[in-house]
Motif scaffolding. Sequence first.
Motif, PDB file in Angstrom:
ATOM      1  N   PHE A  84      31.390 117.464 -28.313  1.00 35.21           N
ATOM      2  CA  PHE A  84      31.314 116.003 -27.879  1.00 35.21           C
ATOM      3  C   PHE A  84      32.474 115.562 -27.155  1.00 35.21           C
ATOM      4  CE2 PHE A  84      28.854 116.782 -31.618  1.00 35.21           C
ATOM      5  CZ  PHE A  84      27.887 115.872 -31.814  1.00 35.21           C
ATOM      6  N   ASP A  85      32.384 114.766 -26.052  1.00 36.26           N
ATOM      7  CA  ASP A  85      33.442 114.501 -25.383  1.00 36.26           C
ATOM      8  C   ASP A  85      33.361 112.794 -25.389  1.00 36.26           C
ATOM      9  OD1 ASP A  85      35.664 114.160 -23.522  1.00 36.26           O
ATOM     10  OD2 ASP A  85      34.946 114.844 -21.840  1.00 36.26           O
ATOM     11  N   GLU A  86      34.338 112.384 -26.165  1.00 33.95           N
ATOM     12  CA  GLU A  86      34.276 110.872 -26.542  1.00 33.95           C
ATOM     13  C   GLU A  86      33.200 109.949 -26.497  1.00 33.95           C
ATOM     14  OE1 GLU A  86      37.586 108.818 -24.537  1.00 33.95           O
ATOM     15  OE2 GLU A  86      38.513 110.282 -23.794  1.00 33.95           O
ATOM     16  N   PRO A  87      32.364 110.463 -27.437  1.00 30.11           N
ATOM     17  CA  PRO A  87      31.066 110.211 -27.545  1.00 30.11           C
ATOM     18  C   PRO A  87      30.909 108.539 -28.122  1.00 30.11           C
ATOM     19  CG  PRO A  87      31.511 111.393 -29.630  1.00 30.11           C
ATOM     20  CD  PRO A  87      32.460 111.583 -28.500  1.00 30.11           C
TER      21      PRO A  87
ATOM     22  N   LYS B  82      41.738 117.378 -22.043  1.00 30.24           N
ATOM     23  CA  LYS B  82      40.783 117.491 -23.068  1.00 30.24           C
ATOM     24  C   LYS B  82      39.423 117.655 -22.660  1.00 30.24           C
ATOM     25  CE  LYS B  82      41.686 113.142 -24.927  1.00 30.24           C
ATOM     26  NZ  LYS B  82      42.714 112.784 -23.551  1.00 30.24           N
ATOM     27  N   SER B  83      39.064 116.863 -21.429  1.00 24.02           N
ATOM     28  CA  SER B  83      37.667 117.098 -21.086  1.00 24.02           C
ATOM     29  C   SER B  83      37.447 118.429 -20.292  1.00 24.02           C
ATOM     30  CB  SER B  83      37.265 115.898 -19.980  1.00 24.02           C
ATOM     31  OG  SER B  83      37.333 114.713 -20.930  1.00 24.02           O
ATOM     32  N   THR B  84      38.317 118.871 -19.535  1.00 24.89           N
ATOM     33  CA  THR B  84      38.563 119.886 -18.984  1.00 24.89           C
ATOM     34  C   THR B  84      38.548 121.418 -19.649  1.00 24.89           C
ATOM     35  OG1 THR B  84      39.923 119.076 -17.262  1.00 24.89           O
ATOM     36  CG2 THR B  84      39.637 121.555 -17.164  1.00 24.89           C
TER      37      THR B  84
HETATM   38 MG    MG Z   1      38.533 113.101 -20.929  1.00 29.63          MG
END
Ligand code: MG
Length: 245
Positions: free
Chosen positions: A165-168, A45-47
């Motif tokens: 937004f990455d796990e804000p 997901k982050s990638t």
């Molecule tokens: Mg991640």
Amino acid sequence: MTARPIIEVKGVHKSFGANTVLKDVSVQVEQGEVVVVIGPSGSGKSTLLRCLNGLEKPESGEIRIEDRSLLVAGAAITQIRSRMGMVFQQFNLFPHLNVLRNITLAPVQVRKLEPAKAEELAMSLLGKVGLSEKAGHYPASLSGGQAQRVAIARALAMEPHIMLFDEPTSALDPEMVGEVLAVMKELAAEGMTMVIVTHEMGFAREVGHRVLFMEQGMIVEEGTPQKLFDEPQQERTRAFLSKVL
Ligand code: MG
Ligand code: ADP
């Protein structure tokens, strides 16, 4: 509405050494759409988000942002990226600058806004995230929820067309999650295009137009929140949801 999707990802592959992290990922996001990405830790997901804003470069595939190719952009990549705001789990505010300066820094240095104009913009954004009275405070004096709202205001100061937004809310104490989600919900209501990685399934259902479920570097399933949460088609989606819902 633009004729083409504001984000187009086609057949993207990304590896770190022998570890293939994104496998033939394709996704399109329309202007004004709120897409929520869910999936287990390590699923990519982050990638994917980092590829979207040019922090990572895929080995193959195509990524177009506002109809411009990110992968062949060269010098234009800075310009494309300046129109994408990114908010991380860790707020990364500059500790030696007060809240106002945190927000005005990039508009002044990158967008070449006059300092007075940048301050006006920053104050209006602080009002929007409910923190006008914190302008002169330093990050260390803020709660996690306040710091994250400042981080959102800072991203908005670049007047982005897309917010990632990455796990804000993952690093926040539970009582502060709501205030950050409320700001994001308001942004969505204003028509901001947003891609959000989150474990907040209630938020995904309420605010998301579409939910993507990722596992092992692939988008396993996607659909409206109702469809994905209530009638998941894939066994792997069902297995994941049974653990998090
Ligand atoms: Mg991640
Ligand atoms: P998620 O955000 O879904 O938890 P990530 O995109 O962070 O997943 O990671 C996917 C995989 O890529 C993991 O196996 C992770 O260890 C690996 N990975 C991510 N970033 C790097 C990096 N910079 N170098 C090497 N491996 C990485």
